[in-house]
Design an enzyme around this catalytic site. Structure first.
Site, PDB file in Angstrom:
ATOM      1  CE  LYS A  26      -3.261  -6.787   1.696  1.00 59.72           C
ATOM      2  NZ  LYS A  26      -3.491  -5.330   1.701  1.00 59.72           N
ATOM      3  CG  ASP A 297      -8.892  -3.862  -0.301  1.00 58.33           C
ATOM      4  OD1 ASP A 297      -8.909  -2.632  -0.086  1.00 58.33           O
ATOM      5  OD2 ASP A 297      -8.171  -4.654   0.341  1.00 58.33           O
ATOM      6  NE  ARG A 328      -6.983   1.604  -2.684  1.00 56.48           N
ATOM      7  CZ  ARG A 328      -6.744   0.466  -2.068  1.00 56.48           C
ATOM      8  NH1 ARG A 328      -7.721  -0.168  -1.446  1.00 56.48           N
ATOM      9  NH2 ARG A 328      -5.525  -0.046  -2.055  1.00 56.48           N
ATOM     10  CE  LYS A 400       0.521  -1.459  -0.379  1.00 58.75           C
ATOM     11  NZ  LYS A 400      -0.231  -2.315   0.519  1.00 58.75           N
TER      12      LYS A 400
END
Length: 421
Positions: A26, A297, A328, A400
């Site tokens: 991404k 991530d 998160r 996503k």
């Protein structure tokens, strides 16, 4: 499907084996799409990710006069005059952080006003430091809240000679300024006001992509870059697989003592999250302290894996995780404690996971609130490989960045049940 839909992963009880190709990166896809749009001519992007985030980026670029064709599932053909035009309507960018931040800087090159907006999650994600940096560089940038919606009144050129930015909150601010800097009227310096930076590896990613499209970037020192006013040149560009997506498959392999072939070696990735493999390879003897600042991530993956480790794990330097698609740190805390009360605690921006190998083989009535965050959904699917009854809300949110995630697990032999809250 939505928040009232759930997916329950059934523990397979056997090692997961097979070949799964992760989607394209991404991070690299959205950089390459933008740079191809700023380049005169036709660029061929191969190995690209097709997901919500890259769809928002490509649609926004189309609104600004760029022709983008999609001949197959992993390619974009981008044809541009080399400049972005004023869009007829606001750019809606969902919850795509890269798209919002990169375009906020890039639309300074537009001769006119551009509004950038997103969904209700995006409208809570900060962008104030980037706007302030642009303003100091002479750009007319507005935001009522310090979050989207943002209005940029472009002058058709970038007249700044220096941008200063605090990269501590997000490396994406730095990347956004570096990419637009090559479109300047003169050389532009991009300088950090502090030595801290969200994830420095992503800056390296940005510079590599810029150079592929003809930019000249001088790394003066760890807090200063000098970008020449070359503009960009169309090119053919190969995008590597997504390292963040790969972390779920590496962790699934470790949890089940399986053998999953991704078609690419961990050391072949240039993305920062690939460093997570060094930690995953140590399971079930993961380090007692893991610093999350440079592989943000991957932390959700590692946090769920840590629940099954032999010894407790403390995750530190997680402040940036609080301003992602959701908080998160809190979402991981809440989800782990749904799996079993007392499994996680938060101290400041640290997450402590009270590991227990005996968790494997147990059952739970966990209902994981994903907050529509793809990474929360994907990481808690890993818990479901070892604990019965883990229900994950809004499973479609994986679209996503990894629309084929559930199919990939099924291909490896994992069964799933669909339900409703």
């Amino acid at each position: 499907m939505g928040m009232n839909q759930t997916i329950t992963v059934i523990p397979p009880g056997v090692p997961l084996t097979g070949h799964v190709a992760p989607p394209g990166s991404k991070s690299i896809t959205n950089r390459a799409l933008l740079l191809a749009a700023l380049a005169k001519g036709t660029s061929h992007l191969r190995g690209a990710l097709k997901s919500d985030d890259t769809r928002h980026m490509s649609n926004a670029l189309r609104q600004m006069g760029v022709t983008i064709e999609e001949p197959d599932d992993t390619s974009f053909v981008v044809t541009s005059s080399g400049s972005l035009q004023v869009p007829e309507a606001p750019l809606f960018l969902g919850n795509a952080g890269t798209a919002v931040r990169f375009l906020t800087a890039a639309v300074c090159t537009v001769n006119g006003s551009v509004t950038l907006d997103g969904d209700h999650y995006m409208q809570k994600r900060p962008i104030g430091p980037l706007l302030e940096s642009l303003r100091k560089g002479g750009v007319n940038a507005e935001s009522a809240t310090g979050c989207p919606p943002v209005i940029i009144h472009g002058s058709g050129s970038v007249k700044a000679t220096r941008f200063e930015i605090d990269g501590g909150l997000s490396s994406q601010y730095v990347s956004a300024l570096l990419m637009v800097a090559a479109c300047g009227d003169a050389p532009i310096e991009v300088a950090l006001t502090g030595k801290e930076i969200g994830a420095r590896g992503y800056i390296d990613l940005t510079i590599a992509c810029m150079r592929a499209f003809g930019a000249e970037v001088e790394v003066v020192d760890e807090a200063l870059w000098r970008v020449s006013p070359t503009g960009y040149t169309a090119c053919d560009y190969q995008i590597e697989p997504d390292a963040s997506a790969a972390t779920y498959l590496w962790a699934a392999e470790a949890l089940t003592a399986g053998k999953i072939d991704l078609g690419v070696a961990a050391e072949a990735f240039t993305q920062p999250d690939a460093k997570a493999m060094d930690v995953i390879a140590q399971f079930p003897n993961m380090p007692a302290v893991i610093n999350g600042s440079q592989m943000q991530d991957a932390i959700p993956t590692l946090a769920v894996l840590a629940a099954f480790n032999k010894t407790p794990v403390r995750f530190v330097d997680l402040a940036n995780l609080r301003v992602k698609e959701c908080d998160r740190v809190q979402a991981l805390h809440d989800g782990l404690n749904q799996v079993r009360p007392g499994l996680a605690t938060v101290e400041g921006d640290d997450l402590l996971v009270a590991s227990d190998p005996g968790l494997a083989g147990t059952s739970s009535n966990a209902l994981i609130n994903t907050h529509s965050d793809h990474r929360i959904a994907m990481c808690f699917a890993l818990a479901g490989l070892k604990v019965s009854g883990v229900r994950i809300q809004d499973p479609d949110c994986v679209g996503k960045t990894y629309p084929g995630y559930w199919r990939a697990l099924e291909f490896l032999g994992v069964r799933m049940e669909h339900g409703e809250v």
